[in-house]
Design an enzyme around this catalytic site. Structure first.
Site, PDB file in Angstrom:
ATOM      1  N   GLU A 189       1.595  -3.878  -1.857  1.00 44.73           N
ATOM      2  CA  GLU A 189       0.620  -4.894  -2.252  1.00 44.73           C
ATOM      3  C   GLU A 189       0.875  -6.153  -1.417  1.00 44.73           C
ATOM      4  O   GLU A 189       2.026  -6.530  -1.254  1.00 44.73           O
ATOM      5  CB  GLU A 189       0.748  -5.245  -3.735  1.00 44.73           C
ATOM      6  CG  GLU A 189      -0.399  -6.152  -4.186  1.00 44.73           C
ATOM      7  CD  GLU A 189      -0.363  -6.488  -5.682  1.00 44.73           C
ATOM      8  OE1 GLU A 189       0.587  -6.095  -6.381  1.00 44.73           O
ATOM      9  OE2 GLU A 189      -1.298  -7.149  -6.119  1.00 44.73           O
ATOM     10  N   HIS A 249       5.792  -6.971 -17.946  1.00 39.71           N
ATOM     11  CA  HIS A 249       4.638  -7.222 -17.079  1.00 39.71           C
ATOM     12  C   HIS A 249       4.361  -6.015 -16.177  1.00 39.71           C
ATOM     13  O   HIS A 249       3.236  -5.515 -16.126  1.00 39.71           O
ATOM     14  CB  HIS A 249       4.911  -8.480 -16.250  1.00 39.71           C
ATOM     15  CG  HIS A 249       3.815  -8.849 -15.305  1.00 39.71           C
ATOM     16  ND1 HIS A 249       2.852  -9.781 -15.612  1.00 39.71           N
ATOM     17  CD2 HIS A 249       3.520  -8.407 -14.059  1.00 39.71           C
ATOM     18  CE1 HIS A 249       2.021  -9.894 -14.588  1.00 39.71           C
ATOM     19  NE2 HIS A 249       2.397  -9.070 -13.632  1.00 39.71           N
ATOM     20  N   GLU A 250       5.391  -5.572 -15.487  1.00 41.33           N
ATOM     21  CA  GLU A 250       5.167  -4.452 -14.557  1.00 41.33           C
ATOM     22  C   GLU A 250       4.799  -3.182 -15.320  1.00 41.33           C
ATOM     23  O   GLU A 250       3.934  -2.421 -14.894  1.00 41.33           O
ATOM     24  CB  GLU A 250       6.398  -4.212 -13.679  1.00 41.33           C
ATOM     25  CG  GLU A 250       6.894  -5.434 -12.906  1.00 41.33           C
ATOM     26  CD  GLU A 250       5.819  -6.176 -12.150  1.00 41.33           C
ATOM     27  OE1 GLU A 250       4.836  -5.566 -11.706  1.00 41.33           O
ATOM     28  OE2 GLU A 250       5.965  -7.414 -11.995  1.00 41.33           O
ATOM     29  N   GLY A 282       8.727 -11.124  -7.486  1.00 48.41           N
ATOM     30  CA  GLY A 282       9.559 -10.767  -8.631  1.00 48.41           C
ATOM     31  C   GLY A 282       9.715  -9.262  -8.769  1.00 48.41           C
ATOM     32  O   GLY A 282      10.826  -8.745  -8.888  1.00 48.41           O
ATOM     33  N   ALA A 283       8.606  -8.566  -8.759  1.00 48.94           N
ATOM     34  CA  ALA A 283       8.644  -7.116  -8.948  1.00 48.94           C
ATOM     35  C   ALA A 283       7.267  -6.545  -8.641  1.00 48.94           C
ATOM     36  O   ALA A 283       6.307  -7.290  -8.477  1.00 48.94           O
ATOM     37  CB  ALA A 283       9.034  -6.772 -10.379  1.00 48.94           C
ATOM     38  N   GLU A 310       4.459  -3.167  -9.456  1.00 48.05           N
ATOM     39  CA  GLU A 310       4.074  -2.163 -10.456  1.00 48.05           C
ATOM     40  C   GLU A 310       3.703  -0.797  -9.891  1.00 48.05           C
ATOM     41  O   GLU A 310       2.956  -0.053 -10.534  1.00 48.05           O
ATOM     42  CB  GLU A 310       2.888  -2.710 -11.250  1.00 48.05           C
ATOM     43  CG  GLU A 310       1.552  -2.820 -10.460  1.00 48.05           C
ATOM     44  CD  GLU A 310       1.270  -4.200  -9.895  1.00 48.05           C
ATOM     45  OE1 GLU A 310       2.226  -4.974  -9.677  1.00 48.05           O
ATOM     46  OE2 GLU A 310       0.083  -4.520  -9.651  1.00 48.05           O
ATOM     47  N   ASN A 311       4.203  -0.409  -8.717  1.00 45.38           N
ATOM     48  CA  ASN A 311       3.865   0.897  -8.139  1.00 45.38           C
ATOM     49  C   ASN A 311       3.875   1.990  -9.208  1.00 45.38           C
ATOM     50  O   ASN A 311       4.778   2.058 -10.025  1.00 45.38           O
ATOM     51  CB  ASN A 311       4.890   1.264  -7.073  1.00 45.38           C
ATOM     52  CG  ASN A 311       5.223   0.112  -6.171  1.00 45.38           C
ATOM     53  OD1 ASN A 311       4.350  -0.407  -5.494  1.00 45.38           O
ATOM     54  ND2 ASN A 311       6.468  -0.328  -6.186  1.00 45.38           N
TER      55      ASN A 311
HETATM   56  N1  PHE Z   1       1.755  -7.297  -8.325  1.00 41.53           N
HETATM   57  C1  PHE Z   1       3.044  -7.911  -8.513  1.00 41.53           C
HETATM   58  C2  PHE Z   1       3.067  -8.399  -9.955  1.00 41.53           C
HETATM   59  O1  PHE Z   1       2.548  -9.375 -10.318  1.00 41.53           O
HETATM   60  C3  PHE Z   1       3.334  -9.059  -7.652  1.00 41.53           C
HETATM   61  C4  PHE Z   1       3.488  -8.757  -6.208  1.00 41.53           C
HETATM   62  C5  PHE Z   1       2.478  -9.073  -5.324  1.00 41.53           C
HETATM   63  C6  PHE Z   1       4.635  -8.191  -5.734  1.00 41.53           C
HETATM   64  C7  PHE Z   1       2.609  -8.822  -3.976  1.00 41.53           C
HETATM   65  C8  PHE Z   1       4.788  -7.956  -4.399  1.00 41.53           C
HETATM   66  C9  PHE Z   1       3.780  -8.277  -3.516  1.00 41.53           C
HETATM   67  O2  PHE Z   1       3.462  -7.774 -10.825  1.00 41.53           O
HETATM   68 ZN    ZN Z   2       1.432  -8.578 -11.967  1.00 39.06          ZN
END
Ligand code: PHE
Ligand code: ZN
Length: 863
Positions: A135, A303-304, A267-268, A270-271
């Site tokens: 992402e 969150h993830e 931070g993290a 969500e794959n």
């Molecule tokens: N989608 C992730 C989150 O909010 C954030 C994220 C965006 C991580 C881009 C890495 C790169 O949970």
């Molecule tokens: Zn998110």
């Protein structure tokens, strides 16, 4: 006459904007993908097989455009026929005449070098392991692909590597020595792809879903870290249960993997089935993590995990819709944390964060709508506005349609859009369909930037109390005029004796100005307005200090009770700064009453004792038409803290003793609240006793919360050098703890010493600036030392610019994010403005500047 050389424009990367209005579905549909990875640090081969067909929505005869960056193309074939085509800088086009007008298979093989990937986007290496971050647009650095979220496909992945642990999305289907295969049955966009290969160990558990699916849970870490995963695992299990009860959402694979990596830009992530985390938000023990760290780990794990439904099962049609997944998922994690801990405390903390980061963004040159309509670099839009204001907008929606309406709308959302890529229009439509409410006006919260101001007048006549609310909407970059917003204003009324006579009622402000009448009251009431912070607005109302003190004492709404104290503190501080006023005795007395009120949650009392920060004060002064002087703001805050310490001096030892937490450490909210209050009292006592109590507390501490709090208390009075040294000696081998050590010295450096302190820290061999956590701990903390960052000599500005320019070629994403330290420049005096503008100009004209940092600097400079 000498000839002037033609003005050569500085070598700037193309700043072409992507526009929401230009959206078109992809030319083709992609059903299935098979990927094979032959991992090698310098020469990883990636083979991809894409099952494509012309998209009936677009018609036939279209070229196929695949995204791809920094890929060496080895082979390309359509239906087994080799093609000799050359990619360009951003991808590969296969002309329509080379494609069948029917389903076909496209095969590619590319080579990439994960070891040299310092941008931490795509496939990279961290601490000897392979990992990915896709992402928003990282997949195009792995293989040629339609790298856009509305192209959803089922992935089958084969990994070949001598690493012992090989992970990807979905369920494991086969493995042997040196290889593993994974299959993800759920269609997903490429940004949710993940791969991990490393010498890892797992902290494992199991979870049975409400319908009886048995799920294997693993948190994968490097050897030696397995003892630091218990809290993250516990948080995961509670999150899984909560999403079933609160939203009826169940997990949908046989395994859920989390991997902790040390080098991560955010931070993290969500794959699907394979969340990848910054190790900072996984690893914790009482000795190494503070109560705040535990709370953050719980929130981010949740969150993830929650993204599995809000983000993954239902994803975004395009990146303009980012808040569709992020705003909603933040809203959900906030609900979860409130349920796990305290709703009142969580709300106050969230609003502090919103005001500190989002209001700041919304009121400056980087302001943008919750749903932007143009961007240059999407990575620059993972902002407080998309996340935090995005969550506030959902909170308002829920308040407007009620709990039952919200539930009906969410059920419909999951029903209608499962497996699809949706838009904000789709999201609002489910609310309209489920509740019958017209949201045309409400939608402006998504499309217009800026923090609305709500002013309040009240009137009492003939037994009728009238509240008149009016909204004004500030101009923001590119949006000079705003439409009226729908603003839910939660109001309660109190009797002069402190009893609540009208319980919380939501007034809907939809016009420029509106009056709301309350009759049947025996006496003029005291209003409690914007309870629970029911809308992300600035409330303007001239309220006497007495009335604020009354609300601080009597308001039944915990948010507004806290808010009354907060507003008082800011007024007191503002008067100290602008009129050299003494600290208000009444305020001190009111604050003391809250601090000592045993009927209140200790966590709440600790929050009440937390004084407004200097950046917050500077913003407040600027909003009131003053030019904030960082030196004066700093001095006032110190004086205020001293005055509170003096006022409470007699009771501090008792407060500290009374908040003892006997028994083993637990990171739960009750214990954490007691520690927070105890340590707030310790910080005050330290201003009186020369640091004796804090030194003793530091020496006796058996957990990081107490250890760090004692150290900070000492640093705040300019002491603590021996404790800093002891801390370093004890923790030098622990990267995450050492990040704290680095950061503290930046945050608490004396303003005139800040640049020198940072130069000393960055010269250390363990200042590994390519590690984003370490960079953030030092360079990212610069502007949080408000008086130091804005020191009149401009040294900190220059230092920040130097480091941004140094990081930019290695890691443009993190450099761009750290540049937001400059976004507040319009608040300050002409000299400081000139210094910051000079720093921004230096960035803008640097050769080889990235699109990321280039966009940020240009927007800030234009502001
Ligand atoms: N989608 C992730 C989150 O909010 C954030 C994220 C965006 C991580 C881009 C890495 C790169 O949970
Ligand atoms: Zn998110």
């Amino acid at each position: 006459m000498t000839q002037t050389p033609a003005q050569t424009a500085p070598q700037m990367p193309a700043q072409t904007a992507v526009k929401l209005a230009d959206y078109q579905p992809y030319s083709h549909v992609l059903d299935r993908v098979a990927l094979t990875f032959h991992l090698s640090p310098q020469a990883t081969r990636v083979q991809a097989r894409l099952h494509l067909a012309p998209n009936p929505a677009r018609g036939s005869g279209l070229d196929l455009r695949l995204d791809g960056e920094n890929l060496v193309l080895i082979a390309l074939a359509v239906d087994g026929q080799r093609l000799e085509l050359q990619p360009d800088a951003t991808g590969l086009t296969i002309p329509a005449h080379l494609l069948p007008d029917a389903p076909f298979v496209l095969e590619t093989e590319v080579e990439i070098a994960p070891e040299g990937n310092t941008a931490l986007e795509g496939l990279y290496m961290s601490g000897g392991m392979y990992c990915t971050q896709c992402e928003a647009e990282g997949f195009r650095k792995i293989t040629f692909y339609p790298d856009r979220p509305d192209v959803m496909a089922r992935f089958h992945v084969r990994i070949e590597s001598d690493m012992p642990v090989l992970l990807s999305n979905g369920n494991p289907v086969a493995a042997g020595p040196g290889w593993a295969e994974w299959d993800d049955p759920w269609p997903k966009p490429a940004y949710l792809f993940a791969l991990v290969a490393g010498d890892l160990v797992a902290h494992s558990d199991r979870f049975t879903t409400q319908s009886g699916r048995d799920v294997a849970l693993n948190i994968w870490v490097r050897k030696g870290d397995e003892g630091f995963c218990a809290y993250a695992m516990d948080s995961l299990i509670r999150s899984m249960r909560w999403d079933e009860t609160a939203y009826g959402r169940e997990y949908d694979l046989d395994v859920f993997n989390i991997v902790a990596v040390d080098d991560f830009n955010m931070g993290a992530m969500e794959n699907k089935g394979l969340n990848i985390f910054n190790s900072k938000y996984v690893l914790a023990s009482p000795e190494t993590a503070t109560d705040e760290d535990f709370a953050r780990i719980e929130a981010i794990i949740a969150h993830e995990y929650f993204h599995n439904w809000t983000g993954n099962r239902i994803t975004c049609r395009d990146w303009f819709q980012l808040c569709l997944k992020e705003g909603l998922t933040v809203f959900r994690d906030q609900q979860f944390s409130g349920d796990m801990r305290s709703h009142a405390v969580k709300r106050i903390e969230d609003v502090l964060m919103l005001r500190g980061r989002q209001f700041r963004e919304d009121g400056g040159p980087l302001a943008h709508p919750v749903r932007p309509d143009a961007y240059v670099e999407i990575n620059n839009f993972y902002t407080a506005t998309i996340y935090e204001k995005g969550a506030e907008v959902i909170g308002m929606l829920k308040r407007l349609v009620g709990d039952a309406g919200y539930k009906a709308a969410l059920d419909l959302y999951f029903d209608r859009h499962d497996g699809a890529a949706a838009t904000i229009e789709d999201w609002l439509q489910v609310f309209e369909d489920a509740t019958g409410r017209d949201l045309t006006q409400f939608k402006r919260w998504y499309t217009e930037a800026g923090t609305p101001q709500v002013s309040v007048r009240d009137d009492w006549a003939d037994g009728v109390y009238t509240l008149t609310l009016a909204q004004t909407l500030p101009a923001t970059p590119g949006q000079p005029h705003k439409g009226l917003k729908v603003i839910p204003v939660a109001v309660g009324l109190l009797n002069p004796n402190g009893d609540e006579v009208v319980p919380t009622t939501v007034l809907e402000l939809t016009e420029a100005q509106q009056s709301f009448r309350f009759s049947g009251l025996a006496a003029r009431p005291v209003p409690s307005i914007l309870r629970g912070f029911s809308a992300p607005v600035v409330l303007n109302r001239a309220v006497s200090a007495d009335e604020r003190a009354f609300l601080l004492a009597h308001d039944t709404d915990p948010f507004n009770k806290w808010e009354a104290g907060r507003a008082l503190a800011k007024e007191v501080m503002a008067h100290m700064i602008t009129d050299a006023a003494p600290v208000s005795r009444n305020w001190l007395a009111a604050l003391a009453r809250v601090a000592l009120d045993h009927g209140l949650d200790p966590a709440f009392r600790a929050l009440a004792l937390r004084l407004p920060g200097e950046d917050d004060m500077a913003a407040t002064l600027a909003a009131a038409g003053h030019v904030p002087d960082p030196v004066a703001v700093h001095a006032a805050r110190q004086a205020l803290a001293d005055a509170v310490a003096a006022e409470l001096a007699p009771v501090l030892p008792g407060l500290i003793a009374g908040m003892a937490t006997p028994g083993p450490f637990s990171p739960d909210a009750a214990q954490a609240g007691r520690r927070a209050l105890r340590n707030a009292a310790l910080a005050l006592l330290t201003r009186r006793d020369g640091g004796a109590a804090a030194r003793a507390a530091f020496a006796a501490a058996d957990n990081m919360t107490d250890s760090l709090a004692a150290l900070v208390a000492l640093l705040e009075i300019g002491a603590g050098a021996p404790e800093l040294a002891a801390f370093e000696a004890r923790w030098q081998a622990d990267r995450l703890v050492m990040d704290k050590w680095f950061m503290l010295q930046v945050l608490y450096a004396a303003p005139q010493d800040l640049a020198a302190v940072v130069r000393r820290l960055t010269a250390r061999p363990d200042f590994d600036w390519k590690n984003p956590n370490r960079f953030r701990a030092v360079i990212g903390a610069l502007s949080a030392n408000h008086a130091g960052f804005h020191h009149a000599d401009g040294a900190a500005y220059d230092l920040l610019a130097d480091w941004l320019l140094r990081l930019d070629p290695k890691n443009p994403q993190t450099a761009a994010r750290m540049s937001t330290a400059f976004e507040t420049w319009p608040r300050y005096d002409a000299d400081r403005q000139a210094l910051i503008r000079r720093a921004l100009q230096r960035i803008l004209t640097a050769p080889g500047l990235s699109r990321d940092l280039g966009e940020m600097a240009a927007r800030m400079a234009a502001g």
